[in-house]
Design a protein around this motif. Structure first.
Motif, short mmCIF file in Angstrom:
data_model
loop_
_atom_site.label_atom_id
_atom_site.label_comp_id
_atom_site.label_asym_id
_atom_site.label_seq_id
_atom_site.Cartn_x
_atom_site.Cartn_y
_atom_site.Cartn_z
N MET A 1 -16.60 20.62 57.65
CA MET A 1 -17.76 21.38 56.59
C MET A 1 -17.99 20.19 55.64
N ARG A 2 -19.09 20.35 55.16
CA ARG A 2 -19.80 19.74 53.93
C ARG A 2 -19.67 20.79 52.96
N ILE A 3 -19.29 19.98 51.60
CA ILE A 3 -19.12 20.96 50.50
C ILE A 3 -19.82 20.25 49.48
N ASP A 4 -20.63 21.02 48.64
CA ASP A 4 -20.99 20.42 47.24
C ASP A 4 -20.05 20.99 46.29
N ALA A 5 -19.33 20.15 45.68
CA ALA A 5 -18.20 20.64 45.04
C ALA A 5 -18.56 20.72 43.32
N HIS A 6 -20.04 20.44 43.08
CA HIS A 6 -20.32 20.56 41.80
C HIS A 6 -21.60 20.80 41.60
N GLN A 7 -21.93 22.19 41.17
CA GLN A 7 -23.28 22.66 41.12
C GLN A 7 -23.23 23.67 39.78
N HIS A 8 -24.21 24.18 39.32
CA HIS A 8 -24.29 24.95 38.26
C HIS A 8 -25.62 26.25 38.57
N PHE A 9 -25.49 27.44 37.95
CA PHE A 9 -26.31 28.36 37.88
C PHE A 9 -26.41 28.73 36.34
N TRP A 10 -27.31 29.22 35.89
CA TRP A 10 -27.47 29.65 34.50
C TRP A 10 -28.45 30.65 34.54
N VAL A 11 -28.59 31.70 33.63
CA VAL A 11 -29.60 32.41 33.00
C VAL A 11 -29.72 32.33 31.55
N VAL A 12 -30.99 31.88 31.26
CA VAL A 12 -31.28 31.35 29.79
C VAL A 12 -31.00 32.30 28.84
N GLU A 13 -31.46 33.65 29.07
CA GLU A 13 -31.04 34.73 28.06
C GLU A 13 -29.74 35.19 28.03
N ARG A 14 -28.72 34.48 28.69
CA ARG A 14 -27.22 34.73 28.25
C ARG A 14 -26.97 34.68 27.19
N GLY A 15 -27.65 33.36 26.70
CA GLY A 15 -27.50 32.89 25.32
C GLY A 15 -26.25 32.11 25.13
N ASP A 16 -25.42 31.80 26.18
CA ASP A 16 -24.05 31.13 25.51
C ASP A 16 -23.98 29.57 26.20
N TYR A 17 -25.14 29.05 26.46
CA TYR A 17 -25.44 27.56 26.84
C TYR A 17 -25.89 26.83 25.73
N GLY A 18 -25.11 26.50 24.82
CA GLY A 18 -25.46 25.69 23.59
C GLY A 18 -26.08 24.63 23.62
N TRP A 19 -25.95 23.85 24.60
CA TRP A 19 -26.29 22.33 24.95
C TRP A 19 -27.93 22.77 25.79
N LEU A 20 -28.29 24.03 26.14
CA LEU A 20 -29.64 24.06 26.93
C LEU A 20 -30.72 24.59 25.74
N THR A 21 -31.37 23.51 25.51
CA THR A 21 -32.49 23.75 24.52
C THR A 21 -33.61 23.49 25.34
N PRO A 22 -34.87 24.07 24.25
CA PRO A 22 -36.15 23.91 24.98
C PRO A 22 -36.83 22.39 25.29
N ASP A 23 -36.08 21.58 24.68
CA ASP A 23 -36.50 20.26 24.77
C ASP A 23 -36.16 19.73 26.25
#
Length: 278
Positions: A1-23
């Motif tokens: 099997m081939r595994i991608d061992a590092h990926q992310h999902f996020w929902v902006v309106e959750r509001g807990d991604y301090g690094w995720l800014t409009p810029d």
């Protein structure tokens, strides 16, 4: 099997991604399984490890809910407050979920470079060993001496260094990074992810820009201690998913088919103890 061992999902309106800014224009939107699954199919990737992007237990629960709903997500690397008095109890509780395979404090964002060596964190590391969870080390090159000290202190802790510890490829940072990674390979049992390098190389990167770093990791850790990942969608700042997959194939063209199979899947399955039956 081939595994991608590092990926992310996020929902902006959750509001807990301090690094995720409009810029961060290309990243400042929701990324969901429906965005990634066609890419996995196109590249023949059978499953993924979903990794935290916010320093909250709430996001960890959100990721576990996604993993319950999508068989392609084979494991989740979450987050716990390692300094909290109830941290070990929270770790033990989260570990009851079969797809919780690891934890990752966001060390790169912590102002104190010595944070990981604090005595207050020892119960959390002990709880991780007890729960058989992997410690994903999100470090920068300046953290590597402390990381080596930590891993010698906790030899039973299973550790994977994310993104090759983010060498400063665009700034020709090989000499500031390579000796410390060689010492970690020699003195600890840590493994390392081949992921995130394109972001560190900048938008105009070439395969040859990455090759000295990949060759150094292969020469020190060896293919048996290396794990492939995309760092999608963060990688899209510098590369498409398909281009990173093609580049990986070029960078690994000296390996045997068995070593390539280990690198691209088996090492992740074994390290994170992924259930691949689904």
């Amino acid at each position: 099997m081939r595994i991608d061992a590092h990926q992310h999902f996020w929902v902006v309106e959750r509001g807990d991604y301090g690094w995720l800014t409009p810029d961060l224009t290309a990243l400042y939107r929701d990324f969901a399984p429906s965005d990634l699954m066609p890419l996995l199919v196109d590249q023949g990737i059978d499953g993924t490890v979903l990794v935290q992007a916010a320093p909250t237990v709430a996001e960890t629960h959100y990721m576990l809910q996604l993993a319950d709903a999508h068989d392609e997500i084979k494991g989740v690397v979450g987050w716990v407050d390692f300094e909290a008095a109830d941290g070990p109890d929270v770790i033990a509780e989260l570990a009851q979920h079969p797809k919780l395979v690891g934890l990752r404090p966001m060390i790169q964002d912590i102002a104190d470079d010595d944070w990981m060596l604090g005595a207050a964190l020892t119960p959390a590391f002990q709880a991780m060993v007890q729960a058989d969870l992997v410690f994903d080390a999100l470090t920068l090159p300046r953290h590597l001496a402390n990381l080596e000290t930590l891993l010698v202190r906790h030899p039973d802790l299973s550790v994977v260094i994310d993104h090759g510890s983010k060498p400063e490829i665009a700034q020709n940072g090989f000499d500031r990074w390579a000796p410390a990674m060689a010492r970690l390979a020699a003195n600890t049992s840590a493994k390392v992810k081949l992921s995130g390098l394109v972001t560190e190389a900048g938008a105009e990167w070439t395969t040859e820009d990455l090759r000295p770093y990949v060759d150094h990791l292969l020469g020190t850790f060896g293919p048996a201690r290396m794990i492939w990942g995309s760092d999608w969608p963060v990688c899209t700042q510098a590369s498409s998913y398909a281009r990173w997959c093609d580049t990986t194939e070029l960078l690994l063209n000296s390996l045997t088919s068995d070593d390539t199979a280990a690198f691209m899947g088996r090492n992740a399955i074994d390290t994170y103890k992924l259930d691949i039956s689904a």
